[in-house]
Structures are given as C-alpha cells and as structure tokens.
Design an enzyme around this catalytic site. Structure first.
Site: not given
Ligand code: DQA
Length: 150
Positions: A11-12, A19, A24, A75, A78, A88, A99, A101, A103, A108
């Site tokens: 998401p996002n 954003r 980011y 990624n 949240a 799961d 995984e 990220h 950031s 944070r």
């Molecule tokens: C994120 C870090 C998450 O905490 C955040 O909710 C994101 C982006 C990152 O890529 O740094 O949406 O996954």
C-alpha cells in the site's frame, strides 16, 4: 520452468515520488520499477512488478507466486507491521521471500520497528533508499544460485 522474480509493492507505494519525498525520495514509482526491471533482467531473470493497496490481493499474488515465480521481493508497506495474514501467506509458499524497505524502519516511529513478516522471510533489507531493492534482488539471486561465486 519459470525464472521469474516477482516484485510486490504494498500500500501507498504506487505514489512514490509524490509521497513524503523527504522519507522516500523524489524518484517516481515508474522510474523505480524501470530500475528494478533492468537489474533483474541483467541477472538473467524475468521480472514482474505487482502493486496493490489491498491485503487480500497481495495474499492472492503470493499464492500464485508459488506456481509462477522462483522468488519474491516484497515491500509490504505498513502491512509489514501488523498483517498476520500476509505473514501466513509467506509461510505457506515454498519459494524465498525477501522483505524490503526503502527507509530505515528502525530509525522511525516505534510501530515500524516490529515486522511480523520478518520471521518467515529469508532476509530483510532496509534503509538504502531505492537501492534496497537492488540489494534485495542481488541477495535473492545469490540465494537462488547457492552463492556459487564465493
Ligand atoms: C516502508 C516502511 C513502512 O513502515 C511504511 O509503512 C511504508 C514503506 C518502506 O519502504 O520504507 O509504506 O515499507
């Protein structure tokens, strides 16, 4: 036999570039995916990029990945911090999931320090900006190939 590496953005992340650029970066979502795709292809793999703002759609794509991909760079946005359902799904499929990220989630908000998906992922990369994806893809490919160049 598939040689697809699947990139899943949660998401996002479709709004990267717009954003919170202080967190980011300014590079657009499209430019990020171009960089990711070139890197995956340069390593000899096919690349698919999938993005969804919906938990169930991410779970459905993870399930499908067990049939059509050799590994996943995820990624989860949240969802990382609270989605036991995505956790799961990762535990259910028998291909490696990394995984990632952009950031440094440990520097944070408090809630970002915990990842419920980390224990079922093969590894985690965070804090390198867009390069987090490059590092995750490189690590995944080395894992898939048994780090045979060591
Ligand atoms: C994120 C870090 C998450 O905490 C955040 O909710 C994101 C982006 C990152 O890529 O740094 O949406 O996954």
């Amino acid at each position: 036999m598939s040689n697809r590496i699947l990139i899943i953005h949660g998401p996002n992340l479709n709004l990267l570039g717009e954003r919170e650029p202080n967190v980011y970066g300014n590079q657009s979502y499209v430019a990020l995916n171009d960089m990711i795709t070139s890197h995956v292809e340069s390593l000899g793999y096919e690349c698919e990029v999938f993005q969804s703002n919906h938990e169930g759609a991410i779970i459905d794509r993870l399930h499908q990945a067990r049939l059509d991909s050799v590994g996943v760079v995820l990624n989860a946005g949240a969802y990382t911090h609270y989605s036991y359902a995505i956790r799961d799904a990762i535990a259910t499929i028998n291909i490696p999931v990394i995984e990632v990220h952009i950031s440094n989630v440990h520097a944070r908000d408090e809630f970002r320090k915990n990842s419920v998906i980390a224990p079922v992922c093969k590894g985690t990369i965070a804090g390198f900006g867009r390069d987090s994806y490059i590092l995750a893809i490189t690590g995944l490919v080395r894992m898939l190939e048994g780090a045979k160049n060591d």
